[in-house]
Design an enzyme around this catalytic site. Structure first.
Site, PDB file in Angstrom:
ATOM      1  N   ARG A 171       0.791  -1.282  -0.043  1.00  0.00           N
ATOM      2  CA  ARG A 171       0.180   0.051  -0.025  1.00  0.00           C
ATOM      3  C   ARG A 171       0.771   1.267   0.015  1.00  0.00           C
ATOM      4  NH1 ARG A 171      -3.806  -1.868   5.108  1.00  0.00           N
ATOM      5  NH2 ARG A 171      -2.083  -3.620   5.138  1.00  0.00           N
TER       6      ARG A 171
ATOM      7  N   ASP B 199       7.619   3.005  -2.406  1.00  0.00           N
ATOM      8  CA  ASP B 199       7.785   4.094  -1.397  1.00  0.00           C
ATOM      9  C   ASP B 199       9.237   4.092  -1.041  1.00  0.00           C
ATOM     10  OD1 ASP B 199       6.895   1.749  -0.361  1.00  0.00           O
ATOM     11  OD2 ASP B 199       5.973   2.868   1.248  1.00  0.00           O
TER      12      ASP B 199
ATOM     13  N   ASP C 103      14.055  -0.633   1.922  1.00  0.00           N
ATOM     14  CA  ASP C 103      15.035  -0.917   3.109  1.00  0.00           C
ATOM     15  C   ASP C 103      15.901  -2.193   3.159  1.00  0.00           C
ATOM     16  OD1 ASP C 103      15.270  -1.667   5.837  1.00  0.00           O
ATOM     17  OD2 ASP C 103      13.623  -0.518   6.235  1.00  0.00           O
TER      18      ASP C 103
ATOM     19  N   LYS D 182      17.036   3.458   1.896  1.00  0.00           N
ATOM     20  CA  LYS D 182      18.096   3.300   2.967  1.00  0.00           C
ATOM     21  C   LYS D 182      19.134   2.402   2.731  1.00  0.00           C
ATOM     22  CE  LYS D 182      14.772   3.325   6.840  1.00  0.00           C
ATOM     23  NZ  LYS D 182      14.116   2.494   7.902  1.00  0.00           N
TER      24      LYS D 182
ATOM     25  N   PHE E 224      13.280   5.327  11.304  1.00  0.00           N
ATOM     26  CA  PHE E 224      12.012   4.638  11.233  1.00  0.00           C
ATOM     27  C   PHE E 224      10.865   5.883  10.642  1.00  0.00           C
ATOM     28  CE2 PHE E 224       8.345   2.268  13.251  1.00  0.00           C
ATOM     29  CZ  PHE E 224       7.788   2.066  12.145  1.00  0.00           C
ATOM     30  N   VAL E 225      10.573   5.735   9.552  1.00  0.00           N
ATOM     31  CA  VAL E 225       9.856   6.807   8.830  1.00  0.00           C
ATOM     32  C   VAL E 225       8.458   6.688   8.538  1.00  0.00           C
ATOM     33  CG1 VAL E 225      11.971   8.157   7.858  1.00  0.00           C
ATOM     34  CG2 VAL E 225      10.896   6.295   6.430  1.00  0.00           C
TER      35      VAL E 225
ATOM     36  N   ASP F  64       3.596   3.797   6.653  1.00  0.00           N
ATOM     37  CA  ASP F  64       2.922   3.585   7.785  1.00  0.00           C
ATOM     38  C   ASP F  64       3.707   3.165   9.236  1.00  0.00           C
ATOM     39  OD1 ASP F  64       3.054   0.980   6.833  1.00  0.00           O
ATOM     40  OD2 ASP F  64       1.824   0.353   8.575  1.00  0.00           O
TER      41      ASP F  64
ATOM     42  N   ARG G   5      -0.091   7.181   7.475  1.00  0.00           N
ATOM     43  CA  ARG G   5       0.186   7.341   5.729  1.00  0.00           C
ATOM     44  C   ARG G   5      -0.329   8.469   5.310  1.00  0.00           C
ATOM     45  NH1 ARG G   5       1.134   1.705   4.089  1.00  0.00           N
ATOM     46  NH2 ARG G   5       0.224   0.222   5.359  1.00  0.00           N
TER      47      ARG G   5
END
Ligand code: PRP
Length: 183
Positions: free
Chosen positions: A44, A101, A104, A132, A153-154, A160, A166
């Site tokens: 999402r 988005d 990681d 990242k 931690f974004v 989310d 979000r």
């Protein structure tokens, strides 16, 4: 239940908009010979980014979505990427841009790229708003990246924390306010 936390702004809505404008110019020029670009959003998290990106892409696009999940509500990747919703359209022989988005560990993008390549697109490129690199556990690298960020931690702009935040128009860092919580 999420731990108590506050959010510090990391990347403003204005900075995101400016970066997307520049990325869209690069994408348009890279796909100048394409009659139609299939833009695939990974649900999402990418829903806000893809909405803004396609509106900057002054070219013929088709929008499709694929839902992949490896985190659920957890903070650590399960390293097992599940496809929860597949594309509606065919991509064989087509030009495809996968929109993520954040990259990681890279498991999600790596899995999706491998899967879509088996369908023999003419060309497949990827874009991630955030990268990242310090967290990477795979070799995957997006063709285009919006912002390289530290290991924070974004949340926000589609991303989310336990399905919250979000809808923030900017990217923020989560700061836990409980002394016992992970930071
Ligand atoms: C998040 C995010 C990326 C992925 C990145 O998705 O949206 O798709 O994790 O992490 P990785 O590089 O370690 O794989 P998530 O599984 O939380 O689903 P969501 O997009 O529905 O929030």
């Amino acid at each position: 239940m999420p731990q108590p936390y506050v959010i510090d702004e990391l990347i403003s809505a204005k900075a995101i908009a400016a970066r997307i404008e520049a990325l869209a110019r690069e994408i348009r020029s890279s796909f100048a010979d394409t009659d139609k670009l299939i833009v695939v959003g990974l649900l999402r998290g990418s829903f806000v980014f893809i909405a803004d990106l396609v509106r900057e892409l002054d070219m013929n696009v088709e929008v499709d979505f694929l839902e992949a999940s490896s985190y659920g509500d957890a903070m650590e990747s399960s390293r097992e990427v599940r496809i929860l919703k597949d594309l509606r359209g065919e991509i064989s022989g087509r030009d495809v841009l996968v929109v993520e988005d954040i990259v990681d560990t890279g498991f999600t993008l790596d899995h999706v790229v491998r899967l879509l390549k088996t369908r023999k697109p003419r060309r497949l490129e990827t874009i991630a708003l955030l990268d990242k690199p310090s967290r990477r556990e795979t070799d995957v690298k997006a063709t285009w990246t919006g912002f390289e960020i530290p290991d924070e931690f974004v949340v926000g702009y589609g991303i989310d924390y336990a399905q919250r935040n979000r809808n923030l128009p900017y990217i923020g860092c989560v700061r836990f306010t409980d002394a016992d919580a992970p930071v």
